[in-house]
Design a protein around this motif. Sequence first.
Motif, PDB file in Angstrom:
ATOM      1  N   PRO A  35       0.827  -1.210   0.000  1.00 10.89           N
ATOM      2  CA  PRO A  35       0.000   0.000   0.000  1.00 10.89           C
ATOM      3  C   PRO A  35       0.862   1.262   0.000  1.00 10.89           C
ATOM      4  O   PRO A  35       1.905   1.330   0.655  1.00 10.89           O
ATOM      5  CB  PRO A  35      -0.809  -0.129   1.300  1.00 10.89           C
ATOM      6  CG  PRO A  35      -0.817  -1.587   1.607  1.00 10.89           C
ATOM      7  CD  PRO A  35       0.506  -2.111   1.127  1.00 10.89           C
ATOM      8  N   TYR A  36       0.413   2.253  -0.747  1.00 11.97           N
ATOM      9  CA  TYR A  36       1.124   3.531  -0.793  1.00 11.97           C
ATOM     10  C   TYR A  36       0.955   4.291   0.520  1.00 11.97           C
ATOM     11  O   TYR A  36      -0.147   4.384   1.057  1.00 11.97           O
ATOM     12  CB  TYR A  36       0.589   4.408  -1.921  1.00 11.97           C
ATOM     13  CG  TYR A  36       0.832   3.866  -3.306  1.00 11.97           C
ATOM     14  CD1 TYR A  36       2.114   3.571  -3.747  1.00 11.97           C
ATOM     15  CD2 TYR A  36      -0.232   3.666  -4.186  1.00 11.97           C
ATOM     16  CE1 TYR A  36       2.335   3.093  -5.027  1.00 11.97           C
ATOM     17  CE2 TYR A  36      -0.021   3.187  -5.469  1.00 11.97           C
ATOM     18  CZ  TYR A  36       1.258   2.900  -5.880  1.00 11.97           C
ATOM     19  OH  TYR A  36       1.473   2.425  -7.147  1.00 11.97           O
ATOM     20  N   GLU A  37       2.035   4.880   0.992  1.00  8.43           N
ATOM     21  CA  GLU A  37       1.923   5.767   2.155  1.00  8.43           C
ATOM     22  C   GLU A  37       1.353   7.120   1.736  1.00  8.43           C
ATOM     23  O   GLU A  37       0.582   7.729   2.468  1.00  8.43           O
ATOM     24  CB  GLU A  37       3.291   5.967   2.822  1.00  8.43           C
ATOM     25  CG  GLU A  37       3.220   6.911   4.012  1.00  8.43           C
ATOM     26  CD  GLU A  37       4.561   7.175   4.657  1.00  8.43           C
ATOM     27  OE1 GLU A  37       4.641   8.102   5.480  1.00  8.43           O
ATOM     28  OE2 GLU A  37       5.540   6.479   4.334  1.00  8.43           O
ATOM     29  N   HIS A  38       1.741   7.605   0.587  1.00  8.78           N
ATOM     30  CA  HIS A  38       1.273   8.904   0.083  1.00  8.78           C
ATOM     31  C   HIS A  38       0.636   8.679  -1.281  1.00  8.78           C
ATOM     32  O   HIS A  38       1.258   8.905  -2.328  1.00  8.78           O
ATOM     33  CB  HIS A  38       2.428   9.900  -0.009  1.00  8.78           C
ATOM     34  CG  HIS A  38       3.094  10.182   1.301  1.00  8.78           C
ATOM     35  ND1 HIS A  38       2.516  10.990   2.259  1.00  8.78           N
ATOM     36  CD2 HIS A  38       4.266   9.744   1.821  1.00  8.78           C
ATOM     37  CE1 HIS A  38       3.319  11.055   3.308  1.00  8.78           C
ATOM     38  NE2 HIS A  38       4.385  10.313   3.068  1.00  8.78           N
ATOM     39  N   PRO A  39      -0.609   8.246  -1.325  1.00  8.54           N
ATOM     40  CA  PRO A  39      -1.235   7.886  -2.609  1.00  8.54           C
ATOM     41  C   PRO A  39      -1.461   9.065  -3.541  1.00  8.54           C
ATOM     42  O   PRO A  39      -1.489   8.895  -4.760  1.00  8.54           O
ATOM     43  CB  PRO A  39      -2.567   7.245  -2.187  1.00  8.54           C
ATOM     44  CG  PRO A  39      -2.834   7.770  -0.810  1.00  8.54           C
ATOM     45  CD  PRO A  39      -1.498   7.980  -0.179  1.00  8.54           C
ATOM     46  N   GLU A  40      -1.634  10.270  -3.003  1.00 10.92           N
ATOM     47  CA  GLU A  40      -1.903  11.432  -3.860  1.00 10.92           C
ATOM     48  C   GLU A  40      -0.629  12.053  -4.404  1.00 10.92           C
ATOM     49  O   GLU A  40      -0.552  12.417  -5.575  1.00 10.92           O
ATOM     50  CB  GLU A  40      -2.703  12.484  -3.077  1.00 10.92           C
ATOM     51  CG  GLU A  40      -4.076  12.010  -2.626  1.00 10.92           C
ATOM     52  CD  GLU A  40      -4.949  11.636  -3.801  1.00 10.92           C
ATOM     53  OE1 GLU A  40      -4.895  12.341  -4.825  1.00 10.92           O
ATOM     54  OE2 GLU A  40      -5.666  10.621  -3.709  1.00 10.92           O
ATOM     55  N   GLU A  41       0.382  12.175  -3.556  1.00 16.14           N
ATOM     56  CA  GLU A  41       1.627  12.821  -3.968  1.00 16.14           C
ATOM     57  C   GLU A  41       2.766  12.314  -3.093  1.00 16.14           C
ATOM     58  O   GLU A  41       2.789  12.566  -1.897  1.00 16.14           O
ATOM     59  CB  GLU A  41       1.537  14.349  -3.839  1.00 16.14           C
ATOM     60  CG  GLU A  41       2.835  15.058  -4.200  1.00 16.14           C
ATOM     61  CD  GLU A  41       2.809  16.547  -3.854  1.00 16.14           C
ATOM     62  OE1 GLU A  41       3.896  17.115  -3.644  1.00 16.14           O
ATOM     63  OE2 GLU A  41       1.710  17.127  -3.803  1.00 16.14           O
ATOM     64  N   PRO A  42       3.733  11.606  -3.666  1.00 13.64           N
ATOM     65  CA  PRO A  42       4.874  11.160  -2.867  1.00 13.64           C
ATOM     66  C   PRO A  42       5.859  12.303  -2.632  1.00 13.64           C
ATOM     67  O   PRO A  42       5.972  13.210  -3.465  1.00 13.64           O
ATOM     68  CB  PRO A  42       5.498  10.071  -3.742  1.00 13.64           C
ATOM     69  CG  PRO A  42       5.135  10.460  -5.138  1.00 13.64           C
ATOM     70  CD  PRO A  42       3.783  11.124  -5.051  1.00 13.64           C
TER      71      PRO A  42
END
Length: 361
Positions: A35-42
Amino acid sequence: MHTGLHDRGALFDADPPGLASRLVGLRPYQPRATPYEHPEEPPFVVFAGGRGLGKTAVLLALHDAYRGHTPTALVDAEDRQFGAPPPDRPAESWSPVGQALTTAAEQLAEPVKGAGRIGFPRLSCGLLAVAAGGWSARDVPRVRQEAERVLLLGETDSWLSGFSGRWTSKVISRLVASMSGTGPMTEPVIEATLEAFTEGVSPAHRRLRGAAAWYRDCPNADGSPKLALILLSRHFRAGGDSRRHAERHLVRALLADLDDAYAGVVQRSHRRGRPLLLIDNVQERAGLGLMEPVLRDRADGIRDQAVFFAALRGHTHPALRNAGRLDLPETARATGWRPGTSPSSRALLVPLPRGAGQTPA
């Protein structure tokens, strides 16, 4: 595999996932999703420190861990190829940033497990316009060589056939024919490029048309891709802030092409994880020219899904004055990073402890 790097767990652990897994969305060395920690903007992650701390080794380990699983590129901004134009390339049509974009795109285009080659038609269009500013009818062999390298960036797996080679040769012949005479070459070359990109009815031709049309939204283009590309070439040749403005659009073109490769349900089902760009010696001109446009665009609300890890020689830089800051062990779990309003707040500065890139005895 660089699995013995000292203190590497915060970055490379698979279970629980380390920082690389959480940003890229894949576990290192394997195509297993995380799972992405920052799905909107890394965050744009920058490893900082003096010489000998292992920053390059960390980037090489990241490259080794993800190449072949997700589109990956490694650019060393201190490399000789970014120091000066080739002997036969006019300085007004060349820059370290343009060279770095070409180098990165060539690596990112490589097929990965479960997915084919990525094409960069927007970037290809822009780089052709820039290169044309240094062409003349006396330099046909060089024109053919430069045009072929740029046009190959626009090709996807669907083009990798005999038709692909014929199409590229046809476009190059058209470009060369447009250069007859002694006047400026930029406009006729751009016209010939747009004609080649907008004809045909295949899905590949539709992608090329979309790439050309993308430029019509550029400032002062009045909805005209041709005018936008002429202005891009003119700004690039002008140097200074005008060139940096043009380079920002070229960086944006590369990221828009990457986004296209993940657009749609079918594409996303074949491509796991985010594309990964690694920049060593980011303090050099080629590195800053890649980093600063990304930070500015993200601050302006222009989103992309690429993951950047960079290495900075030194502990800070004016372009990173408002960056978040975490020690490497603190990145082992959720970073808590939240961007502010300034471009530099889109970055996360991670000082490396001594020996972070070394294998323990």
